[in-house]
Each structure stands twice: as C-alpha cells, then as structure tokens.
Design an enzyme around this catalytic site. Sequence first.
Site, short mmCIF file in Angstrom:
data_model
loop_
_atom_site.label_atom_id
_atom_site.label_comp_id
_atom_site.label_asym_id
_atom_site.label_seq_id
_atom_site.Cartn_x
_atom_site.Cartn_y
_atom_site.Cartn_z
N ARG A 268 0.84 -1.20 0.00
CA ARG A 268 0.00 0.00 0.00
C ARG A 268 0.86 1.24 0.00
O ARG A 268 1.81 1.34 0.78
CB ARG A 268 -0.93 -0.01 1.22
CG ARG A 268 -1.83 -1.23 1.17
CD ARG A 268 -2.88 -1.25 2.24
NE ARG A 268 -3.64 -2.48 2.13
CZ ARG A 268 -4.65 -2.83 2.92
NH1 ARG A 268 -5.03 -2.02 3.89
NH2 ARG A 268 -5.29 -3.96 2.73
N ARG A 283 1.48 1.51 10.35
CA ARG A 283 1.12 1.86 8.97
C ARG A 283 2.35 1.80 8.10
O ARG A 283 3.20 2.69 8.15
CB ARG A 283 0.50 3.26 8.94
CG ARG A 283 -0.16 3.64 7.62
CD ARG A 283 -0.82 4.99 7.70
NE ARG A 283 -1.91 5.04 8.67
CZ ARG A 283 -3.15 4.59 8.45
NH1 ARG A 283 -3.46 4.09 7.28
NH2 ARG A 283 -4.06 4.65 9.39
N GLU A 357 -7.15 -0.89 14.83
CA GLU A 357 -7.77 -1.76 13.85
C GLU A 357 -6.79 -2.83 13.36
O GLU A 357 -5.69 -2.52 12.91
CB GLU A 357 -8.25 -0.93 12.65
CG GLU A 357 -8.95 -1.76 11.60
CD GLU A 357 -9.25 -0.97 10.32
OE1 GLU A 357 -9.40 0.27 10.40
OE2 GLU A 357 -9.32 -1.60 9.26
N SER A 360 -10.84 -6.43 9.28
CA SER A 360 -11.94 -5.75 8.64
C SER A 360 -12.79 -6.77 7.91
O SER A 360 -12.32 -7.46 7.02
CB SER A 360 -11.39 -4.71 7.67
OG SER A 360 -12.43 -3.92 7.18
N ARG A 398 1.34 -5.74 11.82
CA ARG A 398 0.52 -4.93 12.72
C ARG A 398 0.14 -5.74 13.97
O ARG A 398 0.12 -5.19 15.08
CB ARG A 398 -0.73 -4.41 12.02
CG ARG A 398 -1.45 -3.36 12.86
CD ARG A 398 -2.66 -2.77 12.17
NE ARG A 398 -2.33 -1.67 11.28
CZ ARG A 398 -3.23 -0.88 10.71
NH1 ARG A 398 -4.53 -1.08 10.94
NH2 ARG A 398 -2.87 0.09 9.90
#
Length: 432
Positions: A268, A283, A357, A360, A398
Amino acid sequence: MIDLTDLRARPEAYQDAAKKKRIAVDVGSFLKLDETRRGLILAIDEMRAKKNAVSKAVPTMKGTEKEKTIAQMKKLGDELKAKEEELQTIEVKFQHTLLLLPGIPLDRVPVGKDDSENVEIRTHGKIPKFAFEIQSHMTIGTNLDIIDVPRGVKIAGSRSYFLKGDGARLELAVLLFTLDHLAKKGFTPFIPPVLANYDALMGTSYFPGGEEQAYAIGVQKEKDGALESDGLFLIGTSEVSVASYHSGETLALEELPKRYCGISNCFRREAGTYGKDTQGLYRIHQFQKVEQVVLCENDPKVSAAMHAEILQNAEEVLQALELPYRVVDVCTGDMGRGQVYKNDIETWMPSRNSYGETHSCSTFYDFQSRRLNMKYVARDGSKKFVHTLNNTCIASPRILIPILEIYQNKDGSVTIPEVLRPYMGGKKIIEK
RNA sequence: GGAGGGAUGGCUGAGUGGUCGAAAGCGCCUGACUUGAAAUCAGGUAGGCCCCCUGGGUCUCGUGGGUUCGAAUCCCACUCCCUCCGCCA
C-alpha cells in the site's frame, strides 16, 4: 456495481447511500445520462436494422436500382457513424459513473462521518495492567534486534522495516498458525498472484478511486524517466486476486459456499497519510496477511451467516493468542463504496493506550460479483450473481504490535504466545 | 532476448467478402422406446444490451480501429496462449 434496474426503480435510495457514505455522485444526472444513452441506442439499433435488411437485399438487385440503393446506404452509414460516436462519448461517462455508485448499507449500519463514529458491539479479554513501565513494540523490537526500521528506510524509504531473527520467525509463526486454524475450518488456502491487472482491481471495487493507493508496475523510460506501465499493480490485499479467481465463471449451487483464504504480501502506498501513524509498524507499505474470502448464494440470510462465521474465525485466532479486542459496527462514512455491512476488529495496543484496527470484515452482496461477472445456477435454474465477503484473519506486522507489547516482560524479553511456540521450534521466550 | 504457430459457442473443430450467431461431432436438457439403465431415435441447447417485452431488434467469432452497401472472412495496432532456442530463481 449496482443493479441498474433497481437504481431506476428507487434512485433516492442510492442518493441517500452516497450521502451517508460521503461519496460524491449525482444520481439524478446519472439517470439523465442513462435516458440519453437509451434513446441513442434505440435510434442506432433502428438504423442498423434498416442497414442490415437492405444489405441482405442488395445481392438480389441489379442495374440502377442496385447503384441507387448502395448510394443511399452509404449515406445511412455516415449518419450511423456519427450517432455511434455520440453514443461512445456518453457510454464512457456512463460506465465511469456507474462504477462510482455505492452499494446501499443495511438499515442496521450506524450513520456516521468517519471511524470516530463506529459503534462498539462487544469486547473480549481484559486490558492488561503492568507492574512496570511498559515499552512500545518499537523499543522492544529494536532492543531485541528483531525489528530494524533505520535499515529498512535505508533500503526502501519511509514506512519500511526489516523483521529479523525471531521477529521474522514470529511473523511466520502467527501466519502459519492462522492458516492452520482456517484449514481446520475447511478453508482452501491460496498463494495468489501479488500482481493484478486493472480488471481484478476494478472487479473488487478498489478501482476506480483507489489508484493512488496502489503501486503500478512498469519500466522507467530512459528519456524522461516516466513509467511505461505493464498494466499491472501490486495488490493491497489478496482479496483482489482470490475474489477474482472465479471471475467470468458460472458456478454450480453445490459448490457454494466457497471458503477460500489467501496468504500474501500486501502493498500500500499510503498516499495522503503523511504524519499519520509514522511511528513503528502500524502503517507501513508492505505486510503479510491471511485473508478470508467467501462466495455464497445470493441470499441475505446466507451471507449474514457467512459474515458471522468469518468474523468468528478471526476472533478465535485472537482468543487463541489471548489478545484483548473489541468488535465495532463500522459506520456509513467509514465504509467502502461497495460494502453493505462491515465490522472491524480492533486489538488492544498498550503503547497507543487504545484499540487499533487489525481486522476488517465486509459483506458486499452482489456488488463485486456484478463487476467480476461471477454467477451461479440458483435453485430455480436461473443464473444469479454470488454474494462475496471477506475478512482479515491475521495481518502482520501490525498484529506484532499487541503481541510484543502485551507479552513483554520487565527485563525487555517477550514471552511467545503458547499457540505459536510449535511454529518456533518450541521456543518460549524472545530475549537478548 | 531470438524464431515460428495460434486465439471461433460448455469442449473439439469447420468456415478466406453476401441468407453465418456460425457446419459437424462430443457434452448437456426434453421426449419416445425400456422394469431401470445403456444403446437407439426425435427435438432442443451461447451471452450482453435496447424496445411498443407471451414478441421483436441489435451487438458479440481474443481486444480495439480501418476498408466495404455488406466482414468470422481483407488491412492495421494491441493483448494473451503454445512450441523451439538462449538466459535464469
């Protein structure tokens, strides 16, 4: 992609969905475009019908009649071409806008502007209390020499890192543990292409709109250094490849539901996130993820059951790792274009003193399958678009944030979660 | 990187300018025969879009463009696949 017939029947529902999802799209002007388009198609089809009929008769004609007819047809051909060009212009705009129209969220989805208005629906596990001053995963990882950010940045720029030694092993352990967990549940694992074409990214509804988050693949031109595209992109999630696996296919009812999981690196660009979560492994540009992907019958009851199932699978992994987490209902403003219902799982991260988070879980109904042209033969023999769903099962590094921080000891060592030990040669603790 | 070959319906495969959305075979569906099945016989069997929607029209023979009154068929570009050689994890 939405169902055009449904849109024409209740345009206000789509305009409302766009408003709630904070997507800029004008349904009214789209409908006008739709009308213009249909009018042109009608006119063109009529001209073509005439042309075809006359062309069929031409071989039987002769002499002046034939010459006259051919001259007339030539004129008709020119007129037709002009109309077709007109349609083409409208068609491009039409198709583009069609891809921007949102799926309608279920009634139970909370209305809100962004992730701050997501609604907690349950928590699990106790938030740990430490008898000593805790360190962040970065401090722990750096001291144990299992995370090296400076050298990652040296090689690949900001938001890059190395996992090293037991750090590398810990990531693989958590991925393999998760994969085994899903295999027991009947999920077929996939190692998918991490390169995907535009169609796959459009079909899963990342494009159009998400282009700037994806790395494009190509070669630099010698002259100006511009990118000569290969038409391929690095995927941000294996959902892109795995959900596209059956694109263009018609499946048998007995094959459903398809329980798939992809394990892959994910890439990403994190464009537009300058200054956000710059510290640590939260991130970053590259990570590994085990992603669940489900294709099932076009029935809200069936997909709701599948949603619950894949959500539970992820929770079970966190429970096995003994990490405290909470599940939230994602509000309309924090949902994607296509989703009709979405939960996030947020895992407790001591250094952030909050939940972050980590998962998802999304239900799309037939939003993706319409774009991917992915059908099945329903009970009544008709062909229907499948429902698609996906959920993270684990994403690393993460997830290493809560693992390292919650399992840290006073002396700077980290106890390895029990379920991961078999994947690390029985090792119990990471220490200097 | 070099050389060649190819892309047609669920599959195999015919078709080199006109009634071709497309032969034939296979597969599949329906019916007949049969206790049932097989075999045999008869019929059927692509998808998208549009409309005045028990029907009609249009588009699709890898994709896009061109020639022509008319293109699966001719021309151009592109994509993908296969074979051989070279290189290579």
